[in-house]
Scaffold this active site. Structure first.
Site, PDB file in Angstrom:
ATOM      1  N   TYR A 163      -3.026   1.663  -2.629  1.00  0.00           N
ATOM      2  CA  TYR A 163      -3.692   0.364  -2.608  1.00  0.00           C
ATOM      3  C   TYR A 163      -5.182   0.382  -2.922  1.00  0.00           C
ATOM      4  CZ  TYR A 163       0.745  -1.253  -0.872  1.00  0.00           C
ATOM      5  OH  TYR A 163       2.081  -1.549  -0.781  1.00  0.00           O
ATOM      6  N   PHE A 175       3.063  -4.788  10.881  1.00  0.00           N
ATOM      7  CA  PHE A 175       3.705  -6.020  10.463  1.00  0.00           C
ATOM      8  C   PHE A 175       4.445  -5.804   9.148  1.00  0.00           C
ATOM      9  CE2 PHE A 175      -0.849  -6.091   9.420  1.00  0.00           C
ATOM     10  CZ  PHE A 175      -0.835  -6.244   8.048  1.00  0.00           C
TER      11      PHE A 175
END
Length: 412
Positions: free
Chosen positions: A122, A412
């Protein structure tokens, strides 16, 4: 082959989730049903090759604490995958491009955050390591724990079914949210996430239990959720462990009482601690026995500003700062340019400027410093932040520092 990237439809959720499960290997039963409930369909993307989902990315509408205690709308990037059959075709880049464009178009979230199964992916999209977590395996048979004397007045109450105490624990958690950068305010359904406990993932441990810490007035001041795993060596000596899921408390007395309880569980000489703040208070309750705890840290949260000006103005600064930042953001070019940041502990402004720059850095370095995880001065020593005006790096670095390390309480 041609592919189509578009927003998910509700009727396609099962196929979308099947692609994600195939990529990550699991997420069935209780976890699947919770994700079905939490999925925001109008913020979920799918890449299709015919009738097959070959890529995905979703967003959760979070509110995250930033330095200074403000709870800021934040886009939580989730469910990102590309099928092994479609690698190196620009699928991930297209998903990240569409996702950040959509966040910006909505205009409500200055930040995007994610947890990474492969952290090296990322950085090229501007995400920087914004929070770490501490793991440890504490030898409670040898480590001496020192708790505040006020802990003796705390009453502990066991709850065998952790789910039955959810509302009580959430009330404590909500009071803790603004205490530390990186913490997430729980929206509807998210109170269930820390309780996910599929039997297939227990590996011989018990279901989650909960212990509540109560003050003399009976008010709940803290909680710990944990499981137990019983093991014995060939000589019949107990080698079991306490598997700590989470612990929160509103004062040192309750916190100390909870840790003393976890240290004292019979026949469990190892306390396995996962995902705690890197500066957690228990580290200072064990004297000099740190080696016996086998502490280690790992990456936890990656973040990036979607709008540099709004993100930097959303937090406060530990000392006065007045600096012009020359930011390079190749993936979100609207952030590239000079930004005049001025602020202190009471608030901040950050606006575009044509004034000469004091510091030059990429958005990835700005992301790493944003919550206080990494000092700008450290990044400067690594050659990643360039000082263009003498003294600017030290002054800005001190302003970005937080008194508590950032921390993401759960994934999450």
């Amino acid at each position: 082959m041609t592919t189509e990237l578009r927003m998910l439809r509700l009727s396609e959720w099962d196929k979308w989730y099947k692609g994600i499960s195939r990529a990550f290997g699991g997420f069935e039963g209780e976890e699947r049903e919770l994700y079905r409930e939490l999925t925001e369909i109008d913020r979920s993307l799918a890449v299709w090759d015919g009738d097959d989902v070959v890529g995905s990315a979703g967003l959760f509408s979070f509110r995250m604490t930033v330095p200074g205690g403000a709870v800021v709308p934040t886009a939580g990037v989730t469910m990102v995958h590309v099928a092994a059959t479609h690698r190196r075709r620009g699928v991930l880049r297209a998903l990240m491009r569409r996702q950040l464009d959509d966040i910006r178009a909505a205009g409500t979230e200055p930040l995007a955050v994610l947890t990474a199964s492969e952290p090296t992916i990322y950085g090229r999209f501007g995400y920087g390591l914004a929070a770490r977590q501490l793991d440890a395996d504490i030898d409670t048979s040898r480590v001496r724990l020192h708790v505040p004397p006020e802990s003796d007045a705390v009453r502990l109450r066991l709850v065998d079914d952790a789910a039955s105490a959810t509302a009580t624990c959430e009330a404590v958690y909500e009071q803790r949210v603004t205490a530390r950068p990186g913490m997430l305010r729980h929206g509807p359904g998210w109170e269930r996430y820390p309780l996910l406990d599929p039997p297939g993932g227990r590996h011989g441990s018990t279901p989650l239990a909960c212990v509540l810490a109560e003050g003399e007035d009976g008010e709940v001041r803290g909680y710990a959720r944990y499981a137990l795993k019983s093991e014995w060596d060939e000589h019949g000596v107990a080698t079991g462990s306490v598997l700590l899921r989470d612990v929160e408390a509103l004062d040192p007395a309750a916190y100390g009482a909870l840790w003393r309880y976890l240290f004292g569980i019979d026949l469990k000489p190892v306390l396995r601690v996962r995902n705690r703040p890197v500066d957690d208070a228990w580290l200072h309750m064990i004297g000099d026995d740190v080696r016996l705890c086998r502490p280690r840290w790992r990456d936890a949260l990656f973040a990036r500003p979607v709008e540099v000006g709004a993100a930097l103005a959303a937090r406060t600064y530990s000392r006065p700062v007045d600096v012009v930042l020359e930011v390079v953001d190749e993936f979100c070019p609207w952030n590239t340019g000079r930004w005049h940041l001025a602020g202190d502990e009471s608030g901040a402004t950050c606006e575009r400027t044509s004034d000469p720059a004091d510091l030059a850095l990429s958005v990835r370095e700005l992301s790493a410093a944003y919550l206080g995880c990494t000092a700008l001065r450290t990044l400067g020593h690594a050659g990643l932040v360039r000082e263009l005006r003498e003294g600017a790096l030290g002054a800005a670095s001190g302003a970005f520092v937080t008194d508590l390390a950032p921390w993401l309480p759960h994934g999450f």
